[in-house]
Write an enzyme that holds these catalytic residues in place. Sequence first.
Site, mmCIF file in Angstrom:
data_model
loop_
_atom_site.group_PDB
_atom_site.id
_atom_site.type_symbol
_atom_site.label_atom_id
_atom_site.label_comp_id
_atom_site.label_asym_id
_atom_site.label_seq_id
_atom_site.Cartn_x
_atom_site.Cartn_y
_atom_site.Cartn_z
ATOM 1 N N HIS A 1 28.306 40.389 52.963
ATOM 2 C CA HIS A 1 27.032 39.697 52.709
ATOM 3 C C HIS A 1 25.847 40.432 53.322
ATOM 4 O O HIS A 1 25.999 41.446 54.012
ATOM 5 C CB HIS A 1 27.094 38.246 53.196
ATOM 6 C CG HIS A 1 27.360 38.075 54.669
ATOM 7 N ND1 HIS A 1 26.489 38.487 55.644
ATOM 8 C CD2 HIS A 1 28.398 37.506 55.330
ATOM 9 C CE1 HIS A 1 26.966 38.185 56.832
ATOM 10 N NE2 HIS A 1 28.134 37.596 56.680
ATOM 11 N N CYS B 1 32.893 38.076 59.062
ATOM 12 C CA CYS B 1 32.618 38.676 57.752
ATOM 13 C C CYS B 1 32.104 40.097 57.948
ATOM 14 O O CYS B 1 32.073 40.614 59.064
ATOM 15 C CB CYS B 1 31.601 37.833 56.991
ATOM 16 S SG CYS B 1 32.191 36.174 56.556
#
Length: 210
Positions: free
Chosen positions: A139, A147
Amino acid sequence: MFFNLKEKQTIETVLKKYSSKVKVSLKNNFEINSITFDHFEMAILAFKKEQVVELYVRKNETDNWKLLKKYPFTAFSGTMGPKLKNGDKQIPEGIYKMEYLNPNSSYHLSIKVNYPNTFDKEKANLEQRTDLGGDIMIHGKSVTIGCIPVGDDTIEEIFVLASKAKNVNFPIIIAPHDFRTNKLFPQIETISWEKELYTSISKELANFKI
């Protein structure tokens, strides 16, 4: 009273907003590799120690992979070793696939990694672990709790390419470090199957020439 609600985006509106910009920014990268922007397959490699994402492309499955571009992580969490449970802040390690594109991410845009995969679930069952966590994304922005953040400009490029790739559920390989340049496997105290995991990752990475 007025509420400033952010308008929901679709993949189509994201492409309309960023495709031309991305096509221009990556024009030379595609030309150097003799691949067109409108017809390619892609793959993503991510290396935790180096904190870098490598994006590879090819014309079709019979061709060799070619490095299109490298992108740095913009933040990092956890340590070397696979993700084992919800909340451990670990970035997973394994051979994954792109699951879906999220045009309405809290982190600008995001790409869902299909963690946990079959291998993760098999090891969890053997060890009686039940809450493996999930929602692992590549992201934008520069924060993370497991992440892979790459910044807004980068995720715009990767998102647009992911939407155009001919192999929809393209491979995403996440490794503790680049086994192509350092063949030593890390020793992970929390598991007994790291050799099995890292051998499979190393074999997959061999398909991508530096």
